[in-house]
Every structure is written in structure tokens, then in C-alpha cells.
Write a protein that holds these residues in place. Structure first.
Motif, short mmCIF file in Angstrom:
data_model
loop_
_atom_site.label_atom_id
_atom_site.label_comp_id
_atom_site.label_asym_id
_atom_site.label_seq_id
_atom_site.Cartn_x
_atom_site.Cartn_y
_atom_site.Cartn_z
N TYR A 1 190.64 35.60 39.77
CA TYR A 1 190.19 36.94 40.14
C TYR A 1 188.84 36.93 40.86
O TYR A 1 188.15 37.93 40.90
CB TYR A 1 190.15 37.83 38.90
CG TYR A 1 191.53 38.06 38.34
CD1 TYR A 1 192.37 39.04 38.86
CD2 TYR A 1 192.03 37.27 37.30
CE1 TYR A 1 193.65 39.22 38.39
CE2 TYR A 1 193.30 37.45 36.82
CZ TYR A 1 194.11 38.43 37.36
OH TYR A 1 195.38 38.61 36.89
N GLY A 2 188.47 35.81 41.42
CA GLY A 2 187.28 35.74 42.24
C GLY A 2 186.03 35.22 41.56
O GLY A 2 184.96 35.23 42.13
N GLY A 3 186.16 34.76 40.32
CA GLY A 3 185.00 34.27 39.59
C GLY A 3 184.65 32.85 39.92
O GLY A 3 185.24 32.15 40.69
N THR B 1 187.36 34.52 31.38
CA THR B 1 187.43 33.23 30.70
C THR B 1 187.05 33.42 29.23
O THR B 1 186.52 34.48 28.87
CB THR B 1 186.46 32.22 31.34
OG1 THR B 1 185.12 32.67 31.10
CG2 THR B 1 186.71 32.04 32.82
N PRO B 2 187.28 32.43 28.40
CA PRO B 2 186.87 32.55 27.00
C PRO B 2 185.37 32.84 26.81
O PRO B 2 184.97 33.41 25.80
CB PRO B 2 187.26 31.21 26.39
CG PRO B 2 188.42 30.76 27.22
CD PRO B 2 188.07 31.22 28.62
N THR B 3 184.57 32.46 27.80
CA THR B 3 183.13 32.72 27.71
C THR B 3 182.75 34.08 28.28
O THR B 3 181.57 34.45 28.28
CB THR B 3 182.31 31.62 28.42
OG1 THR B 3 182.68 31.60 29.80
CG2 THR B 3 182.53 30.27 27.77
#
Length: 64
Positions: A62-64, A53-55
Motif C-alpha cells: 500500500y505504498g509503505g 505491518t505488525p509494527t
């Protein structure tokens, strides 16, 4: 766009020639050098792909 003097790999052919393999090897090495030049460059590329992600967290895809 290929660099001046480089030949594009024939995408219609199912068989690579040794010249095609050399071109691929060179381009893969150039790419690897570019995206691994620093941790920041690697993270930027993973964000560009949408893996992070941008952060900087792993994306949900992808599992985040």
C-alpha cells in the motif's frame, strides 16, 4: 456464520430486495461499531488485513 434469525443475502441473485439492503445496512453498522470502538481496535483490524505491518507502518503493498 449469521446470527440466529438473520437471513443470508441471496448471492445468486443480481438484484437486492429492500430486505437484503436492510440486512446489509445492519451488518455494516455492526462491523463499523466493532472496528472503530477504539484506535487500538481499528489498528488491529488494519494489521489483520495486511494494510499495516505488525509494527503499525503502512505495508509495501500500500505504498509503505
Amino acid at each position: 456464520m449469521p446470527k440466529s434469525g438473520t437471513k443470508l443475502i441471496d448471492r445468486q441473485s443480481r438484484v437486492w430486495t429492500s430486505a437484503d439492503a436492510k440486512i446489509f445496512e445492519q451488518r455494516a453498522a455492526e462491523f463499523t461499531a466493532k472496528v472503530t470502538v477504539s484506535p487500538e481496535a481499528a489498528l488491529a483490524y488494519l494489521k489483520e488485513l495486511g494494510i499495516l505491518t505488525p509494527t503499525g507502518k503502512l505495508s509495501k503493498k500500500y505504498g509503505g
